[in-house]
Design a protein around this motif. Structure first.
Motif, PDB file in Angstrom:
ATOM      1  N   LEU A 185       0.788  -1.181  -0.123  1.00  0.00           N
ATOM      2  CA  LEU A 185       0.035  -0.043  -0.249  1.00  0.00           C
ATOM      3  C   LEU A 185       0.942   1.416   0.108  1.00  0.00           C
ATOM      4  N   ALA A 186       1.810   1.313   0.737  1.00  0.00           N
ATOM      5  CA  ALA A 186       2.957   2.492   0.775  1.00  0.00           C
ATOM      6  C   ALA A 186       3.480   2.683  -0.427  1.00  0.00           C
ATOM      7  N   GLU A 187       3.841   1.662  -1.113  1.00  0.00           N
ATOM      8  CA  GLU A 187       4.554   1.752  -2.369  1.00  0.00           C
ATOM      9  C   GLU A 187       3.369   2.219  -3.367  1.00  0.00           C
ATOM     10  N   ARG A 188       2.315   1.768  -3.349  1.00  0.00           N
ATOM     11  CA  ARG A 188       1.212   2.410  -4.306  1.00  0.00           C
ATOM     12  C   ARG A 188       0.736   3.879  -4.000  1.00  0.00           C
ATOM     13  N   MET A 189       0.806   4.151  -2.625  1.00  0.00           N
ATOM     14  CA  MET A 189       0.607   5.521  -2.393  1.00  0.00           C
ATOM     15  C   MET A 189       1.775   6.483  -3.047  1.00  0.00           C
ATOM     16  N   TYR A 190       2.890   6.056  -2.844  1.00  0.00           N
ATOM     17  CA  TYR A 190       4.081   6.677  -3.302  1.00  0.00           C
ATOM     18  C   TYR A 190       4.022   6.843  -4.751  1.00  0.00           C
ATOM     19  N   ALA A 191       3.842   5.888  -5.289  1.00  0.00           N
ATOM     20  CA  ALA A 191       3.869   5.957  -6.907  1.00  0.00           C
ATOM     21  C   ALA A 191       2.900   6.844  -7.402  1.00  0.00           C
ATOM     22  N   TYR A 192       1.555   6.884  -6.782  1.00  0.00           N
ATOM     23  CA  TYR A 192       0.560   7.876  -7.227  1.00  0.00           C
ATOM     24  C   TYR A 192       1.227   9.275  -6.647  1.00  0.00           C
ATOM     25  N   LEU A 193       1.632   9.523  -5.675  1.00  0.00           N
ATOM     26  CA  LEU A 193       2.314  10.767  -5.502  1.00  0.00           C
ATOM     27  C   LEU A 193       3.325  11.221  -6.481  1.00  0.00           C
ATOM     28  N   CYS A 194       4.009  10.439  -6.847  1.00  0.00           N
ATOM     29  CA  CYS A 194       5.170  10.886  -7.935  1.00  0.00           C
ATOM     30  C   CYS A 194       4.592  11.252  -9.271  1.00  0.00           C
ATOM     31  N   ASP A 195       3.619  10.164  -9.756  1.00  0.00           N
ATOM     32  CA  ASP A 195       2.810  10.252 -10.888  1.00  0.00           C
ATOM     33  C   ASP A 195       2.029  11.668 -10.998  1.00  0.00           C
ATOM     34  N   ALA A 196       1.238  11.750  -9.896  1.00  0.00           N
ATOM     35  CA  ALA A 196       0.525  13.198  -9.864  1.00  0.00           C
ATOM     36  C   ALA A 196       1.189  14.427  -9.619  1.00  0.00           C
ATOM     37  N   THR A 197       2.161  14.680  -8.973  1.00  0.00           N
ATOM     38  CA  THR A 197       3.015  15.698  -8.954  1.00  0.00           C
ATOM     39  C   THR A 197       3.665  15.996 -10.378  1.00  0.00           C
ATOM     40  N   ARG A 198       4.129  14.791 -10.919  1.00  0.00           N
ATOM     41  CA  ARG A 198       4.721  15.211 -12.231  1.00  0.00           C
ATOM     42  C   ARG A 198       3.765  15.561 -13.346  1.00  0.00           C
ATOM     43  N   ALA A 199       2.814  15.081 -13.281  1.00  0.00           N
ATOM     44  CA  ALA A 199       1.706  15.589 -14.163  1.00  0.00           C
ATOM     45  C   ALA A 199       1.444  17.027 -14.098  1.00  0.00           C
ATOM     46  N   GLU A 200       1.777  17.508 -13.044  1.00  0.00           N
ATOM     47  CA  GLU A 200       1.387  19.004 -12.794  1.00  0.00           C
ATOM     48  C   GLU A 200       2.548  19.915 -12.925  1.00  0.00           C
ATOM     49  N   GLY A 201       3.706  19.147 -13.133  1.00  0.00           N
ATOM     50  CA  GLY A 201       4.973  20.208 -13.530  1.00  0.00           C
ATOM     51  C   GLY A 201       5.928  20.313 -12.311  1.00  0.00           C
ATOM     52  N   TYR A 202       5.613  19.277 -11.106  1.00  0.00           N
ATOM     53  CA  TYR A 202       6.490  19.478  -9.967  1.00  0.00           C
ATOM     54  C   TYR A 202       7.600  18.456 -10.253  1.00  0.00           C
ATOM     55  N   CYS A 203       8.872  19.116  -9.765  1.00  0.00           N
ATOM     56  CA  CYS A 203      10.147  18.171 -10.091  1.00  0.00           C
ATOM     57  C   CYS A 203      10.384  17.473  -8.772  1.00  0.00           C
ATOM     58  N   HIS A 204      10.539  16.101  -8.709  1.00  0.00           N
ATOM     59  CA  HIS A 204      10.906  15.063  -7.716  1.00  0.00           C
ATOM     60  C   HIS A 204      12.091  15.337  -7.523  1.00  0.00           C
ATOM     61  N   TYR A 205      12.807  16.080  -6.515  1.00  0.00           N
ATOM     62  CA  TYR A 205      14.127  16.417  -6.421  1.00  0.00           C
ATOM     63  C   TYR A 205      14.574  15.955  -4.999  1.00  0.00           C
ATOM     64  N   GLU A 206      13.729  15.403  -4.202  1.00  0.00           N
ATOM     65  CA  GLU A 206      14.139  14.642  -3.074  1.00  0.00           C
ATOM     66  C   GLU A 206      13.440  13.541  -2.684  1.00  0.00           C
ATOM     67  N   ILE A 207      13.582  12.310  -1.864  1.00  0.00           N
ATOM     68  CA  ILE A 207      12.571  11.324  -1.582  1.00  0.00           C
ATOM     69  C   ILE A 207      11.373  12.041  -1.306  1.00  0.00           C
ATOM     70  N   SER A 208      11.303  12.953  -0.440  1.00  0.00           N
ATOM     71  CA  SER A 208       9.940  13.368   0.146  1.00  0.00           C
ATOM     72  C   SER A 208       9.572  14.677  -0.463  1.00  0.00           C
ATOM     73  N   ASN A 209      10.090  15.310  -1.339  1.00  0.00           N
ATOM     74  CA  ASN A 209      10.095  16.705  -1.538  1.00  0.00           C
ATOM     75  C   ASN A 209       9.993  16.971  -3.260  1.00  0.00           C
ATOM     76  N   PHE A 210       8.950  17.854  -3.413  1.00  0.00           N
ATOM     77  CA  PHE A 210       8.347  18.101  -4.814  1.00  0.00           C
ATOM     78  C   PHE A 210       8.225  19.499  -5.111  1.00  0.00           C
ATOM     79  N   ALA A 211       8.782  20.107  -6.115  1.00  0.00           N
ATOM     80  CA  ALA A 211       8.412  21.727  -6.336  1.00  0.00           C
ATOM     81  C   ALA A 211       8.518  21.944  -7.737  1.00  0.00           C
ATOM     82  N   LEU A 212       7.656  23.024  -7.770  1.00  0.00           N
ATOM     83  CA  LEU A 212       7.506  23.763  -9.206  1.00  0.00           C
ATOM     84  C   LEU A 212       9.037  24.393  -9.511  1.00  0.00           C
ATOM     85  N   PRO A 213       9.291  24.266 -10.853  1.00  0.00           N
ATOM     86  CA  PRO A 213      10.537  24.731 -11.290  1.00  0.00           C
ATOM     87  C   PRO A 213      11.051  26.285 -10.417  1.00  0.00           C
TER      88      PRO A 213
END
Length: 390
Positions: free
Chosen positions: A233-261
Motif C-alpha cells: 500500500l505504501a508503495e502504491r501511495m508513493y507511486a501515485y504521489l510521484c505520478d500526480a505531482t509530475r503531471a502537474e509540473g512538479y520536480c521530484h528532487y528529493e525522496i519526500s520533496n516536490f517543487a515547481l521549477p
C-alpha cells in the motif's frame, strides 16, 4: 525522473565593506522554536507547552547567535519547530532582529500551522518581515485523521489558511502531507494529494508515516491498537504521489520533496548537499567545517546556559562523514558525485556500486552523478545498506 539542478551555490565567503574589510562566512541558519499548543501523535521533535518561557528563549537565541555565529552571515534562515507560528508577533520580530544581516537573504522560511494563520499574522509576515516562504503543516484534509493525530485544525481551515496567505502576498508556499496513516486507503490518499495539488502550492513535502518509539502512535503500535500500512500500500501511495505531482509540473528532487521549477527548498537542500549550517535553540543541530554538534533538548537548560557552552560535539570519524555524504546525497535527484568518494573507500565502493548499477538500483545521470532511480527511492534503505562503510 526529472533531473533539475539545485539553486546555484553562493561563494563561501564575502568581503564586508568596513574599514577593517573583515571576511564573513556565508551560513545557513536554522532556529528551533520549541513551543507547541499540544503534542501530535506522530511527532518526536522536541517541543514544550511552556509558553511563559517564550521571552527568555527568544533572548537566549540572540545570545547563542552572538556566541556561535561569530563572523558568519546568514544567506538562508529557516524557523522551524515546534510551532513557530505560536510565537506572539512581537516576540517573532525580536527573534528575527537577533539574526541580523546586511546582505539579502536567498530564502527565509517559517513553519506554520493552519490554525495560527489569521489575516493579521499573514499580513505581518508578508509586509513587516523579510520572510518570503511559509511551510505549512497540513498533514491530511481528512477530519477523522486530523482528530486522531491530535491536529488542532480542520481540512477547511487548511484551505482557508492557503487563501489567507495568498491574499497577504505570500508567493512561495510549501505544504506538508503524511501518507500511510492508520486506516488510510489508497483512494483516501489520492483525494488528499489531488486536493493539495488543486491549491497550487509551489512546494509539496509528503512523508510516509513513521512510528517513532516515544510517540503516542509508537506506543499504540507496540500495544497492537494500530497497524502500519503494508509495504504494498505504501508503495502504491508513493507511486501515485510521484505520478500526480509530475503531471502537474512538479520536480521530484528529493525522496519526500516536490517543487515547481525554481522553488526547490534552498535551505533544506543544504542538509543534502553537505553545506555548512548553524542550528540555534534547544534540540537544534549544526555542522561547520566537518564538525557536527547539537543542543540538548531542554528548554530550561538552554535558557540557563545563556546561549554559551550548551552544545555537545558529535564524535565523527572518516567513515561517519563519508556515510553522511552518501546517505544524504542519494536521497536526491542530484545524486552523488563520484569524485567526493575518499580514496580509502573508493575500491570497495566501486565494487559494490558496479553490482548495483548492473541490477538497476543505481544509475548515472547525464552529469555522471550516481543516483537511485525514483521508483526505488521509497525502499532505498536496502540499497544504502549495501553502500555504507562499516
Amino acid at each position: 525522473m526529472l533531473f533539475l539542478p539545485f539553486q546555484d551555490s553562493v561563494p563561501p565567503t564575502v568581503a564586508c565593506n568596513t574599514p577593517y574589510q573583515h571576511r564573513f562566512l556565508i551560513m545557513k541558519v536554522y532556529i528551533h522554536v520549541p513551543f507547541c499548543h499540544s503534542k501530535c501523535a506522530y511527532c518526536d521533535f522536541y517541543s514544550t507547552p511552556r509558553n511563559e518561557m517564550m521571552e527568555a528563549y527568544t533572548d537566549t537565541v540572540g545570545k547563542e547567535w552572538t556566541s556561535t555565529g561569530g563572523n558568519s552571515v546568514p544567506d538562508t534562515i529557516y524557523i522551524g519547530g515546534g510551532t513557530p507560528s505560536s510565537l506572539p508577533l512581537p516576540l517573532l520580530d525580536r527573534l528575527i532582529a537577533h539574526i541580523t544581516t546586511t546582505l539579502p537573504l536567498r530564502e527565509f522560511t517559517i513553519e506554520a500551522n493552519p490554525e495560527d494563520i489569521t489575516s493579521e499574522w499573514a499580513e505581518h509576515i508578508a509586509c513587516h518581515t523579510a520572510i518570503d516562504r511559509v511551510s505549512m503543516g497540513i498533514q491530511t484534509f481528512d477530519e477523522d485523521s486530523l482528530r486522531f493525530l491530535g491536529r488542532r485544525h480542520t481540512g477547511a481551515q487548511a484551505v482557508k489558511a492557503i487563501e489567507t496567505l495568498r491574499n497577504a502576498g505570500i508567493r512561495n508556499l510549501s505544504c506538508d502531507l503524511i501518507y500511510g496513516l492508520p486506516g488510510q486507503t489508497l483512494e483516501g490518499w489520492k483525494s488528499n494529494i489531488d486536493k493539495l495539488i488543486s491549491l497550487h502550492p509551489e512546494h509539496i513535502s509528503a512523508y510516509l508515516l513513521s512510528f517513532e518509539p516515544k510517540t503516542r502512535l509508537g506506543v499504540m503500535l507496540r500495544k497492537g491498537t494500530v497497524e502500519e500500512a503494508t509495504d504494498e500500500l505504501a508503495e502504491r501511495m508513493y507511486a501515485y504521489l510521484c505520478d500526480a505531482t509530475r503531471a502537474e509540473g512538479y520536480c521530484h528532487y528529493e525522496i519526500s520533496n516536490f517543487a515547481l521549477p525554481g522553488h526547490e527548498a534552498i535551505h533544506n537542500s543544504s542538509y543534502w548537499d553537505g553545506s555548512d549550517y548553524i542550528g540555534l535553540g534547544p534540540g537544534a543541530h549544526s555542522m561547520v567545517n566537518g564538525v557536527r554538534w547539537s543542543n540538548p533538548s531542554s528548554l530550561k537548560g538552554y535558557i540557563d546556559s545563556q546561549g554559551s557552552g550548551f552544545r555537545v560535539i558529535e564524535d565523527e570519524d572518516a567513515k561517519n562523514r563519508f556515510n553522511d555524504v552518501l546517505i544524504t546525497s542519494l536521497r536526491t535527484s542530484r545524486g552523488l558525485d563520484p569524485d567526493m568518494i575518499p580514496e580509502e573507500f573508493r575500491k570497495e565502493f566501486e565494487q559494490v556500486s558496479s553490482r548495483l548499477i548492473l541490477s538497476g538500483n543505481l544509475i548515472y545521470t547525464p552529469q555522471q552523478r550516481l543516483v537511485i532511480p525514483e521508483d526505488k527511492w521509497l525502499t532505498s534503505n536496502n540499497i544504502l545498506l549495501d553502500l555504507i562503510v562499516v
